[in-house]
Design a protein around this motif. Structure first.
Motif, PDB file in Angstrom:
ATOM      1  N   MET A   1       0.093  24.024 -50.266  1.00  0.00           N
ATOM      2  CA  MET A   1      -1.061  23.383 -50.874  1.00  0.00           C
ATOM      3  C   MET A   1      -1.231  23.956 -52.289  1.00  0.00           C
ATOM      4  SD  MET A   1      -4.907  22.922 -49.395  1.00  0.00           S
ATOM      5  CE  MET A   1      -4.247  22.342 -47.866  1.00  0.00           C
ATOM      6  N   PRO A   2      -1.453  23.094 -53.253  1.00  0.00           N
ATOM      7  CA  PRO A   2      -1.608  23.564 -54.642  1.00  0.00           C
ATOM      8  C   PRO A   2      -2.847  24.440 -54.824  1.00  0.00           C
ATOM      9  CG  PRO A   2      -1.227  21.200 -54.589  1.00  0.00           C
ATOM     10  CD  PRO A   2      -1.456  21.640 -53.179  1.00  0.00           C
ATOM     11  N   ARG A   3      -2.747  25.325 -55.787  1.00  0.00           N
ATOM     12  CA  ARG A   3      -3.845  26.245 -56.118  1.00  0.00           C
ATOM     13  C   ARG A   3      -4.331  25.887 -57.518  1.00  0.00           C
ATOM     14  NH1 ARG A   3      -2.702  32.384 -55.152  1.00  0.00           N
ATOM     15  NH2 ARG A   3      -2.512  31.428 -53.132  1.00  0.00           N
ATOM     16  N   TYR A   4      -5.630  25.718 -57.665  1.00  0.00           N
ATOM     17  CA  TYR A   4      -6.228  25.351 -58.943  1.00  0.00           C
ATOM     18  C   TYR A   4      -7.143  26.477 -59.411  1.00  0.00           C
ATOM     19  CZ  TYR A   4      -4.428  20.833 -57.588  1.00  0.00           C
ATOM     20  OH  TYR A   4      -3.584  19.832 -57.204  1.00  0.00           O
ATOM     21  N   GLU A   5      -7.126  26.727 -60.713  1.00  0.00           N
ATOM     22  CA  GLU A   5      -7.915  27.812 -61.284  1.00  0.00           C
ATOM     23  C   GLU A   5      -9.145  27.240 -61.990  1.00  0.00           C
ATOM     24  OE1 GLU A   5      -6.826  31.893 -63.655  1.00  0.00           O
ATOM     25  OE2 GLU A   5      -5.696  30.096 -64.115  1.00  0.00           O
ATOM     26  N   PHE A   6     -10.278  27.860 -61.751  1.00  0.00           N
ATOM     27  CA  PHE A   6     -11.546  27.444 -62.344  1.00  0.00           C
ATOM     28  C   PHE A   6     -12.206  28.634 -63.020  1.00  0.00           C
ATOM     29  CE2 PHE A   6     -10.798  24.296 -59.114  1.00  0.00           C
ATOM     30  CZ  PHE A   6     -11.362  23.126 -59.596  1.00  0.00           C
ATOM     31  N   ARG A   7     -13.081  28.350 -63.982  1.00  0.00           N
ATOM     32  CA  ARG A   7     -13.903  29.395 -64.608  1.00  0.00           C
ATOM     33  C   ARG A   7     -15.354  28.951 -64.526  1.00  0.00           C
ATOM     34  NH1 ARG A   7     -11.750  31.430 -69.680  1.00  0.00           N
ATOM     35  NH2 ARG A   7     -10.855  32.936 -68.290  1.00  0.00           N
ATOM     36  N   CYS A   8     -16.205  29.904 -64.159  1.00  0.00           N
ATOM     37  CA  CYS A   8     -17.638  29.651 -64.062  1.00  0.00           C
ATOM     38  C   CYS A   8     -18.248  29.825 -65.450  1.00  0.00           C
ATOM     39  CB  CYS A   8     -18.272  30.617 -63.062  1.00  0.00           C
ATOM     40  SG  CYS A   8     -20.052  30.412 -62.930  1.00  0.00           S
ATOM     41  N   ARG A   9     -18.971  28.827 -65.902  1.00  0.00           N
ATOM     42  CA  ARG A   9     -19.625  28.911 -67.210  1.00  0.00           C
ATOM     43  C   ARG A   9     -20.867  29.796 -67.164  1.00  0.00           C
ATOM     44  NH1 ARG A   9     -19.204  22.575 -69.058  1.00  0.00           N
ATOM     45  NH2 ARG A   9     -16.951  22.577 -69.351  1.00  0.00           N
ATOM     46  N   GLU A  16      -9.820  30.930 -57.950  1.00  0.00           N
ATOM     47  CA  GLU A  16      -8.829  29.933 -57.549  1.00  0.00           C
ATOM     48  C   GLU A  16      -9.297  29.206 -56.300  1.00  0.00           C
ATOM     49  OE1 GLU A  16      -5.296  32.243 -57.046  1.00  0.00           O
ATOM     50  OE2 GLU A  16      -4.877  32.239 -59.185  1.00  0.00           O
ATOM     51  N   VAL A  17      -8.884  27.935 -56.204  1.00  0.00           N
ATOM     52  CA  VAL A  17      -9.229  27.106 -55.052  1.00  0.00           C
ATOM     53  C   VAL A  17      -7.948  26.429 -54.576  1.00  0.00           C
ATOM     54  CG1 VAL A  17     -10.550  25.094 -54.285  1.00  0.00           C
ATOM     55  CG2 VAL A  17     -11.556  26.678 -55.926  1.00  0.00           C
ATOM     56  N   ASN A  18      -7.653  26.531 -53.285  1.00  0.00           N
ATOM     57  CA  ASN A  18      -6.532  25.810 -52.675  1.00  0.00           C
ATOM     58  C   ASN A  18      -7.067  24.498 -52.137  1.00  0.00           C
ATOM     59  OD1 ASN A  18      -4.717  27.920 -53.100  1.00  0.00           O
ATOM     60  ND2 ASN A  18      -5.280  28.903 -51.187  1.00  0.00           N
ATOM     61  N   ARG A  19      -6.444  23.398 -52.559  1.00  0.00           N
ATOM     62  CA  ARG A  19      -6.867  22.082 -52.079  1.00  0.00           C
ATOM     63  C   ARG A  19      -5.738  21.087 -52.272  1.00  0.00           C
ATOM     64  NH1 ARG A  19     -11.457  20.683 -56.548  1.00  0.00           N
ATOM     65  NH2 ARG A  19     -12.597  22.009 -55.134  1.00  0.00           N
ATOM     66  N   PRO A  20      -5.774  19.964 -51.541  1.00  0.00           N
ATOM     67  CA  PRO A  20      -4.746  18.939 -51.708  1.00  0.00           C
ATOM     68  C   PRO A  20      -4.790  18.333 -53.115  1.00  0.00           C
ATOM     69  CG  PRO A  20      -6.076  18.539 -49.744  1.00  0.00           C
ATOM     70  CD  PRO A  20      -6.730  19.647 -50.495  1.00  0.00           C
ATOM     71  N   MET A  21      -3.660  17.822 -53.570  1.00  0.00           N
ATOM     72  CA  MET A  21      -3.588  17.215 -54.901  1.00  0.00           C
ATOM     73  C   MET A  21      -4.552  16.047 -55.053  1.00  0.00           C
ATOM     74  SD  MET A  21       0.501  17.441 -55.669  1.00  0.00           S
ATOM     75  CE  MET A  21       0.396  16.610 -57.237  1.00  0.00           C
ATOM     76  N   ALA A  22      -4.838  15.361 -53.961  1.00  0.00           N
ATOM     77  CA  ALA A  22      -5.769  14.231 -54.008  1.00  0.00           C
ATOM     78  C   ALA A  22      -7.175  14.677 -54.393  1.00  0.00           C
ATOM     79  CB  ALA A  22      -5.802  13.527 -52.654  1.00  0.00           C
ATOM     80  N   GLN A  23      -7.500  15.955 -54.221  1.00  0.00           N
ATOM     81  CA  GLN A  23      -8.817  16.487 -54.548  1.00  0.00           C
ATOM     82  C   GLN A  23      -8.787  17.353 -55.805  1.00  0.00           C
ATOM     83  OE1 GLN A  23      -9.973  18.625 -51.046  1.00  0.00           O
ATOM     84  NE2 GLN A  23     -10.116  16.796 -49.792  1.00  0.00           N
TER      85      GLN A  23
END
Length: 72
Positions: A1-9, A16-23
């Motif tokens: 499952m892909p891992r996406y990186e986020f930053r809190c403003r 990081e958040v693991n979620r399907p590419m559709a999301q």
């Protein structure tokens, strides 16, 4: 499952958040509870060589205006 990186403003934390590419485009909440986050553009790095990979042409070396091969 892909891992996406986020930053809190709000607090500046990166997570990081693991979620399907559709999301992939859906917002993510900060682990500290903040909802104002932004998805970061992540890069992928590959190191080493796989089986059958060629090294390609050698990089030019030397000096001068044309790489030093002609002695100009």
């Amino acid at each position: 499952m892909p891992r996406y990186e986020f930053r809190c403003r709000a607090c500046g934390d990166t997570f990081e958040v693991n979620r399907p590419m559709a999301q992939a485009g859906e917002p993510a909440s900060c682990p500290k509870g903040h909802s104002d986050t932004v998805k970061l553009l992540s890069t992928v790095a590959f190191t080493g060589r796989g089986a059958g990979a060629s090294s390609g042409p050698p990089a030019p070396s030397g000096g001068g205006c044309c790489g030093g091969g002609c002695g100009c």
